[in-house]
Structures are given as structure tokens and as C-alpha cells.
Design a protein around this motif. Structure first.
Motif, PDB file in Angstrom:
ATOM      1  N   GLU A   1       0.739  -7.724 -37.180  1.00 52.55           N
ATOM      2  CA  GLU A   1       1.278  -9.030 -36.769  1.00 52.55           C
ATOM      3  C   GLU A   1       2.154  -9.616 -37.883  1.00 52.55           C
ATOM      4  OE1 GLU A   1      -2.377 -10.442 -33.843  1.00 52.55           O
ATOM      5  OE2 GLU A   1      -1.756 -11.681 -35.520  1.00 52.55           O
ATOM      6  N   TYR A   2       1.678  -9.474 -39.118  1.00 50.82           N
ATOM      7  CA  TYR A   2       2.474  -9.990 -40.245  1.00 50.82           C
ATOM      8  C   TYR A   2       3.790  -9.209 -40.383  1.00 50.82           C
ATOM      9  CZ  TYR A   2       3.971 -10.906 -45.000  1.00 50.82           C
ATOM     10  OH  TYR A   2       4.714 -11.240 -46.086  1.00 50.82           O
TER      11      TYR A   2
ATOM     12  N   TYR B   1       6.135 -10.379 -37.700  1.00 45.04           N
ATOM     13  CA  TYR B   1       6.683 -11.701 -38.045  1.00 45.04           C
ATOM     14  C   TYR B   1       7.773 -11.573 -39.121  1.00 45.04           C
ATOM     15  CZ  TYR B   1       7.008 -16.181 -40.419  1.00 45.04           C
ATOM     16  OH  TYR B   1       7.478 -17.333 -41.007  1.00 45.04           O
TER      17      TYR B   1
ATOM     18  N   SER C   1      10.950 -10.293 -37.661  1.00 42.14           N
ATOM     19  CA  SER C   1      11.654 -11.288 -36.841  1.00 42.14           C
ATOM     20  C   SER C   1      12.443 -12.284 -37.685  1.00 42.14           C
ATOM     21  CB  SER C   1      10.651 -12.040 -35.965  1.00 42.14           C
ATOM     22  OG  SER C   1       9.824 -12.878 -36.755  1.00 42.14           O
TER      23      SER C   1
END
Length: 809
Positions: A70-71, A74, A77
Motif C-alpha cells: 500500500e505504501y 501511494y 501515485s
């Protein structure tokens, strides 16, 4: 308790009749069943613990990997957003630097200023030396191009991207339309010949030089920086006793973990070759658990290990985390041992409870009597009532001396407690009344910032009652204080008084200013602070009003001085123009003689002057000088003595002079031209002279005319012709002036607050909020008159001024 004592009383008689033995046997049977149940529960829990612990470790490992992914997602992005924000900031810095150099060299030639700007920006590098500034003018000429200095000064309009776009003209076209913008394109990259890379640039137009200045960066460079940040961040992740997160490429190169930098797929004989192959294939298939063996660093023996791995899309990575099976087994053994000890402890407690139960039964059976039972009942009733109210034990009803002494101590405790509570209640009420009577906000807080004291002023300002505020965090019940929580903690920690003056806070939609003082508690071991806030809004506003007034006085003096300076050359101009007209058009023997000496006649000169319109131009020059003289005269009257005294004034003449002065007011920044507004005058000819200070009345009317002109500038309907109507009339013993416009009007909230100091609906830098408040003060306080406003949205605005016709002290 009563039931136990009652049954004890009966048990004595039952035991005396022969039931003691069956009771003890029943207790032993219950104890046996109880102990058996404890061991059955132990076996069930041990089995559940093994299953649960294994699942827990697997889920923990998976959760750590998912969190890491998830990190990573992120961070990926943020690539473009970070790059855009960075190059925009750099471009704005370049524009600011160029503008500063341009203004500092205002008296230099344009090309010299341009060279200074180029020399200043050219050496700048950022992003580890990759980034630089570039500039091109509107003709496509490269002005600054550090990466290709041989093209500087050359035409580069024909440069094209990989897609065939003439990038320079595309930049000029789009930036000319918007003033600035981002551009994405493919470009060759130093050190990577033969290939193009995605690049983003931000360009902004700089009008003084007609240049387009910008900066850019390659996307893959930013992506590599983000990859390094991700690896640094994941390197800090640890869990359990020895748990960590590792990362590797699909080629087997370890990016993160104990074997960082090693490539396991290069050596098929290495133990990590099979494990790396298995983890790579599992990650590519969507992720999952992989079981493999690793050598123990201490003994060399194989250790079973379970890891969860998952692919990082687009990067050619996979991320994983694992746990050693021996670690699970050790923890399982430890927890099982602890569970076994707990069961053994419970069994021992059961045995002790059973033994004590038997002893209690025997004791109750042979020792307790009616006197003991009555004493217990008396104490039971006392404690039940004492929980709700202050009562005393009747000592006459206690049969044993020990219980009587205990009862006397209890009575003394209740009496002292009653006195202490009464004194504490009185002191608390007095202190609370003292704090509530203060006009300041008084808030007591504990070390961590929780409220323990909240006075009436705090309730009034924060709109939170004391019952809701107590025990809550200060920044939650008083959000305006959130930015000063750091000051609060610092004052408590350092035990030092902190002061902040003129702190601005928005209360009920209005800005209030406060003097903030934080007093740390310095006595004893108690840690906390007292927050004191004094409302100094009115003081701050009057201070700023005085500053504004002093500025206006200075500006008035400056305007008067400039007007006097203009009058001198203006008089020379008008006098000489008059002399020229007279000498050219009048019968003057000296002119006739001078003409003959020059071989011509005055009639010929006059004919030439008339034919070329010279006389007409001179008369126009004389008339223009007269108009300038009138404007200067009005300025001198307006900026004249502000304490000229009260004398009867012709209001119509005073208004005309003010309108004439306002008609010369054109403000390019505020974008209104008074001359474009239709002025409608409706003066009452029967209005007598009004006693007033003319310069102050002019100041009020001039301010109203400016506000009306600015409001008319906001009209959105082009069919409406902007106009201002000025009326005068006699209203009994009052002279009335009405100034009305057909602008957008005001809503009710604005109309109520329009005369408040510092209230303004204009944007920052376009109004101080003092004009109407000063006007209201000059009419109501200085002239003992009245001033009101009438307005509705879309219906225009009308200001009404009433001035008394008779003066009173």
C-alpha cells in the motif's frame, strides 16, 4: 451478606443436629468436578492455541507485506504530482530572481538587464545537478539553454519531439494563452543516447522581456528517487522478535534485507537459488506463501521458514516478509507452559478455597452466636446507608467491645469527612465564583492538555458549557487554541510563563485579538497550567485606526505640497500661452515691425497660423491649463486645514467641488473610472447654509463616491448604465444629503456591519475597512448628525446623511 450470616446462624443448629459431615462431603464432590473441568479446559485451550498462533503469525506476515505494498502504491501515485510541484516552485523562483534583477537595473538598457538575468540563472542546478533553467523569447530564439549552450541566441522553433510536435511553438502558443502551464513530452536524455524519455516541464511567461522561462525533469529520475525512498522506509519496518520486510527484483537481486545486494539466481548451487525461484514465480502469479529452508548462522542446520511474497507491478520487484517455524514452536511451548501453570494455580486455589470453606463452616458453627450476628447486621446497615448519606452507628446496639471501638472510629471518620467535604465545597464555590467574575478567559489544564477548569468567559467564547468541556482535550473544545498547544506543552515542560500578544482568532465569524498568557503550575508535584486570554480587539482596532489616520494626514500634506509645486509651472504655461495669442492675433506695432524685419507681414503670419490651426491649439492649451488649475485648487481645498471650524456652507457648491475632485480619480488597480459614471444632481435650491467643517464633509462624500464607483464597477449586466444620484433636501431642522447608486446592493448581514471598523467585502489589498467607519464617526460624533444606509441585493445602495442646521455644544 445478610443471607450468609443468616444461613450461618442456621448452620450452627444444623451442624449441632448432625448435618456437618454431609455438607463437607458435598463440598469435596464439587471440588473434584471443578478440578476435572479445569484440566479438560486446558487440553481444549492448548489445541486452540496451536491453531490460533500459527494463523496469527501467517496473518501478521501477510499484513506487513500488504501494508508495505500500500505504501509503495501511494509513493508511485505521487510521482507526477511531486515532480510538477517541484518544477513549478523552481520556475517561480527563477521568475522572482529575474524580476528582482530587472527592477534593480531599471535604468539599464534592456539587453544589459537580459544578460544579467541570464548570467544569474545559468549556473543554477538542482536535483543533484540534473535540473536547470531555460528561456526562449516569443520569436523562438533560445535565450538560456545550459544543456545546449551552442544553441543559445539561435532560432530553435523547428525543434520537434519524438511525436513530431514543434515543442517550442506549442509552448509559446499555450503559455501565451494562460500565462503558464505544464508540458509533457519525450526528449533525449544525457547519457542515454538513441532513446527518448518522458519529461515534464513548467513554463511561465515573463512580460518585461517577452520571455518564456521554465524548468523540467525526467519522470524516470523522479521514479528512481521514489524507489530509494520506498526502500529506506521499508528498511525501518520490524515486527515480532526478529521480523523484517525484504524486497528483490525478478532477477533475484536482493534490494532489502540481510542479504541486500546479493543475487541468488546467479549461483544455482547456493541454498537461496531454489527459494528465490519459488518466491519470484509465486509473486508473479499474484502472491502467496512460500515455505523453504535457510541455514542457521550459528549451527549451519536447516531452519524451516514461511514467507509471504507479492509482486510490485511496473517495477519488476516483489516484497515479502517471513517467520521461522522454530520461533512459532518456541512461543507455542512458552504459552502452553504458561497455560499449564495457570491451570495448576487454579487447582491449588480451588483446593485452598475448599479447605477454607470447610474451616469457615466449622468456625461459624462453633464460634458465632446471636450477638455476633446482630453486630454484623448493624455494620451492614451502617455501610449501606453511608454509601448514600452521612449516618452514625448507634453504639448502644453493639454487644462486643472490639466492634464498639470499630464503630466509634467509623463515626469519627464520618464526622471529619462531613466537615472536610463542607469546607472543600465552600472553597470550590468561592474559587469558581472568583474565576467566573473575571472578564478574561481562564482555563486550567492538566499536563496532557485536558481541561480541569473552565470559567464563564470560556463558556461564552467557545460556546461549550463547563459540564461538556471538563475532562476533554483543550484543542477539541476550543479549536481556535489548537495552534498554540505547542506553546502550552512547552510552558508546562520548561515551567516558564509564555506570552503571546495580539493573537488573532475568528469568533462567531469575526476576527478578535487576544493577549495570551500561559502560567505553568510550579508548586508541588502537580503538573499543568493556567491559560489566561484577554480580549484586546478594540484596542488593536483603535491603534490601527490611529496609524491609518496618521498616514492619511501625511498623504494629505504630500498632496498639498505637490499641488503647490504644480501651480508655479502651470502659471508660467498659462501666462506665456496668453502672451503668444495676444502677440499673434492683436494689433501690436512691435509685432508688425518684427514681421517686416523678417521679410513678411503679420497678416501673412496670422493666415499661416489660422491655416495650420496654431491659434486654436494655443487656446486649447490655455483652456486645459485652466482646468488643471481648477483641479489643483480643489485638491488644495480638500487637503487643506482639517480643523477649519464650523461655518455655514453652501452644500450644493461643496458637493460639486467634491464631485469634480472625484471625477479626476482613476485607479488602474481597482479598475474603475469615475468619468464613465452618470452623475445625477437633485439639489434643493431652498436649502440654507449648513454649519459644518467643509473639508471633513468633503472627506465623507469623497469616500462614499469612491465606494459607489467601485460597487458600480462590479455590475454584471451591461445594459445597466452606471449612475450616482445626489440629492439635498430640508427635513425640519436637518439638512439631508442622499447619495444613491444603481449598483449590485448589499445583503442584510453586510448592511448591518457596513459601519464597523475594519469590516470590508473587498479583497486583500483593496480596502482597509476604515473608510465608512471614519465617515460615520465624522458625521455622528464630529457633526452631531445621523448617517444610515438603505440597500437590497440587486436594488443599489443609498447612504443618507442628516446634518443639524443649528450648532450645540
Amino acid at each position: 451478606m445478610n443471607k450468609n450470616l443468616g444461613s450461618g446462624q442456621k448452620l450452627v443448629r444444623v451442624l449441632q443436629l448432625g448435618f456437618l459431615a454431609p455438607t463437607i462431603i458435598a463440598i469435596l464432590i464439587v471440588g473434584y468436578a471443578w478440578v476435572s473441568h479445569q484440566y479438560d479446559m486446558f487440553n481444549e485451550k492448548a489445541l486452540d492455541l496451536k491453531t490460533h498462533l500459527h494463523s496469527l503469525y501467517m496473518e501478521r506476515v501477510k499484513e506487513e507485506v500488504e501494508n508495505s505494498l500500500e505504501y509503495v502504491d501511494y509513493a508511485k501515485s505521487q510521482t507526477k504530482d511531486r515532480l510538477k510541484a517541484y518544477i513549478k516552485d523552481r520556475t517561480y523562483e527563477a521568475i522572482a530572481s529575474a524580476d528582482y534583477i530587472f527592477r534593480q537595473n531599471a535604468d539599464k538598457p534592456r539587453e544589459e538587464k537580459a544578460k544579467k538575468i541570464i548570467d544569474s540563472l545559468k549556473p543554477f542546478r538542482f536535483k543533484g545537478g540534473r535540473g536547470y533553467y531555460f528561456a526562449v523569447d516569443s520569436q523562438g530564439i533560445a535565450r538560456l539553454l545550459p544543456a545546449m549552450e551552442d544553441l543559445e541566441g539561435e532560432y530553435i522553433g523547428d525543434l520537434t519531439t519524438q511525436e513530431g510536435t514543434k515543442i517550442v511553438w506549442r509552448i509559446i502558443e499555450e503559455v501565451s494563452r494562460e500565462g503558464e502551464g505544464y508540458f509533457e513530452y519525450s526528449a533525449s536524455k544525457p547519457g542515454f543516447a538513441g532513446s527518448n524519455h518522458k519529461k515534464i516541464s513548467f513554463i511561465k511567461y515573463y512580460p518585461p522581456l517577452d520571455w518564456y522561462i521554465g524548468a523540467g525533469e525526467y519522470l524516470d529520475d523522479v521514479e528512481n528517487e521514489i524507489k530509494e525512498e520506498v526502500l529506506s522506509r521499508l528498511d525501518t519496518v520490524h515486527f515480532g522478535q526478529d521480523g523484517y520486510v525484504f524486497a528483490a527484483t525478478h532477477d533475484g537481486l536482493m534490494l532489502l534485507g540481510p542479504d541486500k545486494g546479493r543475487s541468488f539466481l546467479e549461483d544455482k548451487s547456493h541454498w537461496g537459488y531454489a527459494a528465490a525461484n519459488k518466491m519470484t514465480s509465486t509473486a508473479k502469479e499474484g502472491g502467496g506463501f512460500v515455505e523453504y529452508s535457510i541455514p542457521d548462522p550459528a549451527t549451519g542446520a536447516d531452519i524451516k521458514k514461511i514467507s509471504y511474497v507479492k509482486e510490485v507491478s511496473d517495477w519488476g520487484w516483489y516484497i515479502g516478509a517471513g517467520i521461522n517455524r522454530p520461533d512459532i514452536e518456541r512461543e507455542l511451548a512458552a504459552k502452553t507452559m504458561a497455560l499449564q501453570k495457570a491451570v495448576n494455580r487454579n487447582v491449588l486455589i480451588i483446593i485452598l478455597v475448599l479447605f477454607l470453606a470447610c474451616m469457615v463452616i466449622l468456625t461459624i458453627s462453633y464460634v458465632l452466636g446471636k450477638g455476633l450476628e446482630k453486630s454484623f447486621l448493624e455494620f451492614e446497615g451502617f455501610f449501606r446507608e453511608a454509601a448514600h448519606q452521612d449516618v452514625l452507628i448507634d453504639l448502644q446496639r453493639i454487644h462486643f467491645q472490639d466492634f464498639a471501638n470499630l464503630a466509634a472510629s467509623a463515626n469519627e471518620m464520618i464526622t471529619k469527612k462531613r466537615l472536610a467535604e463542607n469546607e472543600a465545597r465552600i472553597a470550590k464555590l468561592y474559587l469558581q465564583d472568583l474565576i467566573n467574575s473575571m472578564p478574561s478567559i481562564i482555563i486550567g489544564v492538566e499536563k496532557e492538555g485536558r481541561v480541569h477548569s473552565w470559567n464563564s468567559k470560556a463558556e461564552q467564547v467557545a460556546c461549550v458549557p463547563s459540564s461538556e468541556a471538563l475532562g476533554q482535550m483543550l484543542d477539541e473544545v476550543f479549536p481556535n487554541f489548537a495552534q498554540y498547544m505547542g506553546h502550552l506543552k512547552s510552558a508546562i515542560q520548561d515551567r516558564r510563563i509564555r506570552n503571546e500578544e495580539k493573537v488573532a482568532m475568528i469568533i462567531d465569524g469575526r476576527v478578535h485579538f487576544w493577549d495570551l498568557t500561559i502560567y505553568p503550575l510550579m508548586s508541588g508535584d502537580m503538573e499543568g497550567a493556567v491559560v489566561k486570554m484577554d480580549d484586546v480587539t478594540e484596542r488593536v482596532r483603535w491603534e490601527e485606526m490611529m496609524i491609518q489616520t496618521e498616514k492619511m494626514v501625511s498623504l494629505g500634506g504630500l498632496a498639498a505640497g505637490m499641488a503647490h509645486e504644480i501651480n508655479n509651472p502651470l502659471a508660467v504655461l498659462m501666462q506665456n500661452s496668453e502672451v503668444i495669442i495676444h502677440r499673434m492675433t492683436g494689433d501690436n506695432p512691435a509685432s508688425e515691425k518684427a514681421a517686416r524685419e523678417c521679410g513678411t507681414t503679420m497678416d501673412g503670419i496670422r493666415a499661416f497660423m489660422e491655416n495650420r490651426g496654431v491659434v486654436r491649439m494655443l487656446k486649447a492649451l490655455r483652456e486645459a491649463g485652466g482646468r488643471i488649475s481648477g483641479i489643483v485648487s480643489n485638491m488644495l481645498d480638500f487637503a487643506g486645514n482639517q480643523d477649519s471650524g464650523f461655518f455655514p456652507q453652501n452644500i450644493a457648491r461643496l458637493l460639486d467641488k467634491t464631485i469634480e475632485l472625484a471625477s479626476s480619480d482613476y485607479n488602474l488597480h481597482r479598475r474603475f473610472d469615475f468619468k464613465s459614471i452618470s452623475i445625477i444632481k437633485e439639489y434643493d435650491p431652498a436649502l440654507p447654509g449648513v454649519p459644518c467643517d467643509p473639508s471633513r464633509i468633503q472627506q465623507v462624500v469623497f469616500s462614499l463616491l469612491q465606494n459607489a464607483a467601485q460597487a458600480l464597477n462590479d455590475l454584471e449586466d451591461p445594459s445597466i448604465i452606471p449612475s450616482i444620484t445626489i440629492k439635498t433636501s430640508l427635513q425640519g431642522s436637518l439638512a439631508r444629503i442622499e447619495l444613491c447608486d444603481n449598483g449590485p446592493g448589499m445583503d442584510e448581514e453586510t448592511r448591518k456591519r457596513v459601519f464597523e471598523p475594519f469590516f470590508t467585502t473587498k479583497t486583500v489589498g483593496k480596502g482597509t475597512g476604515l473608510g465608512l467607519s471614519v465617515a460615520y464617526f465624522l458625521i455622528t460624533e464630529f457633526h452631531a448628525g445621523r448617517m444610515q444606509v438603505q440597500s437590497e441585493p440587486g436594488q443599489g445602495t443609498c447612504f443618507i446623511i442628516d446634518l443639524p442646521l443649528e450648532l450645540h455644544n
